[in-house]
Design a protein around this motif. Structure first.
Motif, PDB file in Angstrom:
ATOM      1  N   ASN A 102      18.964  35.933  35.405  1.00 52.91           N
ATOM      2  CA  ASN A 102      19.388  36.987  34.490  1.00 52.91           C
ATOM      3  C   ASN A 102      18.844  36.754  33.080  1.00 52.91           C
ATOM      4  N   ARG A 147      25.383  30.273  28.531  1.00 49.55           N
ATOM      5  CA  ARG A 147      26.118  31.263  29.339  1.00 49.55           C
ATOM      6  C   ARG A 147      26.969  30.580  30.402  1.00 49.55           C
ATOM      7  N   ALA A 148      26.434  29.529  31.003  1.00 47.13           N
ATOM      8  CA  ALA A 148      27.204  28.799  32.020  1.00 47.13           C
ATOM      9  C   ALA A 148      28.442  28.181  31.390  1.00 47.13           C
ATOM     10  N   SER A 160      31.040  30.879  30.666  1.00 51.31           N
ATOM     11  CA  SER A 160      31.688  31.447  31.857  1.00 51.31           C
ATOM     12  C   SER A 160      32.083  30.367  32.854  1.00 51.31           C
ATOM     13  N   TRP A 198      24.487  28.870  41.378  1.00 48.53           N
ATOM     14  CA  TRP A 198      25.152  29.587  40.291  1.00 48.53           C
ATOM     15  C   TRP A 198      24.307  29.530  39.025  1.00 48.53           C
ATOM     16  N   ILE A 213      22.261  32.603  36.950  1.00 47.18           N
ATOM     17  CA  ILE A 213      22.344  32.826  35.497  1.00 47.18           C
ATOM     18  C   ILE A 213      20.951  32.772  34.890  1.00 47.18           C
ATOM     19  N   TYR A 273      33.238  29.743  37.528  1.00 46.38           N
ATOM     20  CA  TYR A 273      32.537  28.949  38.536  1.00 46.38           C
ATOM     21  C   TYR A 273      33.532  28.410  39.557  1.00 46.38           C
ATOM     22  N   THR A 286      20.681  29.708  29.358  1.00 43.97           N
ATOM     23  CA  THR A 286      21.308  29.565  30.671  1.00 43.97           C
ATOM     24  C   THR A 286      22.540  28.668  30.590  1.00 43.97           C
TER      25      THR A 286
END
Length: 177
Positions: free
Chosen positions: A78, A53-54, A57, A71, A75, A61, A50
């Motif tokens: 998913n 990925r945060a 990306s 947010w 993530i 944000y 998590t």
């Protein structure tokens, strides 16, 4: 320019500080993942993925579109779904016992998906609303018991339940806004 200065400038321009986010939200995301996958090691992997990925990306944000917590939980949801699907694809030798377990696993997968959706929706509620919903609906406590434990008047608890469930329905897409 010193490394600290560069890191500080990056954090200011990115709008998302992964270190601070991890410190603030990792425990909640771990709890969400553990409740979803029912495996501590896998839940830890989900938390790590998590935040990876945060971090990757972080440019997408924007605090104007929602809270950092929402947010991150999106993530995390998913990641958990990906992990459950990956686990389901792994082949295992079938024995008579495994055939019975496999049919039960299909029903459990549906329950896990429902549980993920519920936890995701609960994570987006305020702490007061979430506490009342969890205590009354999931733990089976009465409003009186909750009043005695928290000191909050029963009428206030009932109001929080009403608005909390309403917000949860909206979050889950079951009620028009």
């Amino acid at each position: 320019m010193s490394e600290k200065r560069v890191v500080g400038l990056l954090r200011q321009t990115e709008g998302f500080d992964v270190h601070q986010a991890f410190a603030e939200h990792a425990r909640a995301i771990y709890g969400f993942a553990l409740n979803s996958v029912r495996d501590a090691a896998m839940a830890e992997d989900c938390v790590q993925e998590t935040f990876v990925r945060a971090w990757r990306s972080r440019g997408s944000y924007s605090s104007s579109r929602g809270s950092e917590r929402s947010w991150l939980f999106a993530i995390a949801r998913n990641v958990v779904v990906d992990e459950i699907r990956a686990r389901a694809r792994r082949p295992a030798p079938m024995t008579d016992d495994r055939i019975e377990v496999a049919s039960a696993a299909v029903a459990e997968a549906d329950a896990i998906d429902d549980r993920i959706t519920l936890y995701s929706g609960l994570a987006q509620l305020s702490q007061e609303h979430r506490d009342v919903i969890v205590a009354v609906q999931l733990e089976g406590r009465t409003y009186q018991q909750l009043h005695e434990r928290s000191g909050v008047p029963v009428a206030t608890l009932r109001t929080r339940m009403y608005y909390g469930l309403k917000a949860l329905r909206e979050t889950l897409g079951e009620e028009p806004r």
